[in-house]
Design an enzyme around this catalytic site. Sequence first.
Site, PDB file in Angstrom:
ATOM      1  N   ASP A 101      29.938  45.861  47.436  1.00 17.21           N
ATOM      2  CA  ASP A 101      30.877  46.110  46.341  1.00 17.21           C
ATOM      3  C   ASP A 101      30.240  46.853  45.164  1.00 17.21           C
ATOM      4  O   ASP A 101      29.087  47.280  45.244  1.00 17.21           O
ATOM      5  CB  ASP A 101      31.513  44.795  45.869  1.00 17.21           C
ATOM      6  N   ARG A 136      28.418  41.630  46.942  1.00 15.51           N
ATOM      7  CA  ARG A 136      29.287  41.250  48.065  1.00 15.51           C
ATOM      8  C   ARG A 136      28.923  42.042  49.308  1.00 15.51           C
ATOM      9  O   ARG A 136      28.315  43.098  49.222  1.00 15.51           O
ATOM     10  CB  ARG A 136      30.748  41.565  47.743  1.00 15.51           C
ATOM     11  N   SER A 154      35.011  35.082  49.634  1.00 15.24           N
ATOM     12  CA  SER A 154      35.309  36.361  48.989  1.00 15.24           C
ATOM     13  C   SER A 154      34.211  37.396  49.249  1.00 15.24           C
ATOM     14  O   SER A 154      33.901  38.190  48.375  1.00 15.24           O
ATOM     15  CB  SER A 154      35.478  36.136  47.497  1.00 15.24           C
ATOM     16  N   GLU A 163      30.694  32.320  49.873  1.00 17.29           N
ATOM     17  CA  GLU A 163      32.088  32.223  49.444  1.00 17.29           C
ATOM     18  C   GLU A 163      32.930  33.063  50.399  1.00 17.29           C
ATOM     19  O   GLU A 163      32.461  34.072  50.934  1.00 17.29           O
ATOM     20  CB  GLU A 163      32.253  32.765  48.031  1.00 17.29           C
ATOM     21  N   ARG A 192      35.608  40.514  31.661  1.00 15.98           N
ATOM     22  CA  ARG A 192      36.152  41.749  32.252  1.00 15.98           C
ATOM     23  C   ARG A 192      37.443  42.132  31.549  1.00 15.98           C
ATOM     24  O   ARG A 192      38.326  41.293  31.369  1.00 15.98           O
ATOM     25  CB  ARG A 192      36.426  41.561  33.744  1.00 15.98           C
ATOM     26  N   THR A 199      34.830  27.832  42.997  1.00 17.78           N
ATOM     27  CA  THR A 199      34.673  29.284  43.149  1.00 17.78           C
ATOM     28  C   THR A 199      33.795  29.845  42.030  1.00 17.78           C
ATOM     29  O   THR A 199      33.976  29.512  40.863  1.00 17.78           O
ATOM     30  CB  THR A 199      36.060  29.932  43.105  1.00 17.78           C
ATOM     31  N   ASP A 247      28.822  46.098  42.313  1.00 19.50           N
ATOM     32  CA  ASP A 247      27.510  45.715  41.799  1.00 19.50           C
ATOM     33  C   ASP A 247      26.562  45.192  42.871  1.00 19.50           C
ATOM     34  O   ASP A 247      25.511  44.630  42.545  1.00 19.50           O
ATOM     35  CB  ASP A 247      27.671  44.684  40.672  1.00 19.50           C
TER      36      ASP A 247
END
Length: 640
Positions: free
Chosen positions: A360, A365, A449, A447, A102, A428, A362
Amino acid sequence: MALNSILSRPSSFSSRNLLKNYSASDSAFSLPIQSISFLNPIPLFSNVSFNNASPAFSSVPVRAASASGSPSATVAQSPELKIKIVPTQPIEGQKTGTSGLRKKVKVFMQDNYLANWIQALFDSLPPEDYKGGVLVLGGDGRYFNKEAAQIIIKIAAGNGVGKILVGKDGIMSTPAVSAVIRKRKANGGFVMSASHNPGGPDYDWGIKFNYSSGQPAPESITDKIYGNTLSISEIKMVDFPDVDLSLLGLIDYGNFSVEVVDPVADYLELMENVFDFSLIKSLLSRPDFRFVFDAMHAVTGAYAKPIFVDKLGASPDSILNGVPLEDFGHGHPDPNLTYAEDLVKIMYGDNGPAFGAASDGDGDRNMVLGKGFFVTPSDSVAIIAANAEEAIPYFKSGPKGLARSMPTSGALDRVAKKLNLPFFEVPTGWKFFGNLMDAGNLSICGEESFGTGSDHIREKDGIWAVLAWMSIIAFRNKDKKAGEKLVSVADVVTEHWATYGRNFFSRYDYEESLECESEGANKMVEHLRDIISKSKEGDVYGNYTLQFADDFNYTDPVDGSVVSKQGIRFVFTDGSRIIFRLSGTGSAGATVRIYIEQFEPEASKHDVDAQIALKPLIDLALSTSKLKEFTGREKPTVIT
Ligand code: VG1
Ligand code: CO
């Protein structure tokens, strides 16, 4: 001439002059470029003139019927594609993080930046893993995906890939790419996404690679790719004109083909096999149940209507921000209480719906909310696991095992213990779950997140998590008559706490910005490492007594691979934990994450705000780390 500038762009592409404006040599382009260094840039295709190109094929390829049943035509007979060898030079800084590579989009738009990484990837794979094989290509619709798709397709062709399956308009969510790789027995696939990071000309772009099980490439592969980016000298590609990705169908170039597929079909079929759609439909069609889904102008916009509205009968106005946009409507497509603002307002407003969810950039999430009630992702995975067997047909024989990432709360551990299931704690990043799934030891994992998923694919899956929650709520209410009070999201969660105890959990994010320079964050980590090297059991931290402090190491139980330094943890004798990590998904600077957890068995003490319950531990985390001193940050940007 550079590759980026010879690729023809659709005229509708609004910012096609950007590259011109931000070429590597342009002094106006100063900010993002500082983080990369062109050792000696040689523009890609400098010796190719595209206008009088001897195109790599002699007959125009013809679009034929695809598996997904679009227009039929005869397949063109094309001779072998001519492969072009394009000289290049290494570019620094192409190391992947927690999930893919990224960077700021302008960094990716530099000559050869993306092309180098893609070629380095092919150079890292054994030829039998892609020569003549099938790859999948998807993305979240963000800015630069259209150009990137063409670069990837041309380099794949140049490296001898047999076929690329591309989502229409380059759109396909991360979980759908994983599902399509598995269903079509592809050799692997790419996702063009920086996931929850914002998109648009000034923001982020990213690329992830998954291999044949649909799993994110493990570090053994990403380390090799990085190594190859440091020594790359040529790119193999075929310079046919851009492929029109707006029409479904097969385009055959002879020994290479591109099939533009419906990004939803295979994924939807899988969801119908995993869940009882008629059970969910019975909930969504109740007049006394209202639902809202916020696609955040990201990729699940393409999935929400076909799945929730067309298949499951939700009302069309239950989808918010349902059109994928290149800049996510100027939003930050991260489904949390800060960035999913539209949804949060509705769910906490007067007369809010019973169930709300968001996903999210993509689509991997999820955030789940009840009316005025937030389900922490750590609780969410535990509750899904505890209810899976009765509410979700895919788990009718019970889950095989459960797992969570290290910073995720211990709520799931308690479910595993009660159900007597194998349990795993991994670092993670979703890539660590795949081996356990492939070995048949793991069904449900998550997770903190906002990532939740199962072994139906090898990625976390936002829509799956929403459907899982809908299944649980539908199951609990299936015998409720009209007018009877329904079991709510909050009821399910508080009942769960009453049975298992509550793991209070919070995460503080100090997101990358000019103030949060890497230097201060790295010094803070050094300081913490110094503390743990001197710490011992029994050390007193305020009201807490240390059990141990370490930097998390993990040995994969399946392949024995070892990763170290995955997060600094202070674990106290009452089970409370403070954890510190630096993010591996940023595109510049540093993001510090602090995770705080405390277990409370007493039901009478469960109805307390997590920020209040955790205050002493939060204060301890801030004072121990000297975060403010090292980073200058007063307050976190996001609190979960
Ligand atoms: C973050 C999350 C991690 C997640 C990763 C990819 O990583 O903490 O749990 O797997 O993003 O998610 P980091 O290194 O920034 O903490 V996604 O949806 O951005 O692909
Ligand atoms: Co994501």
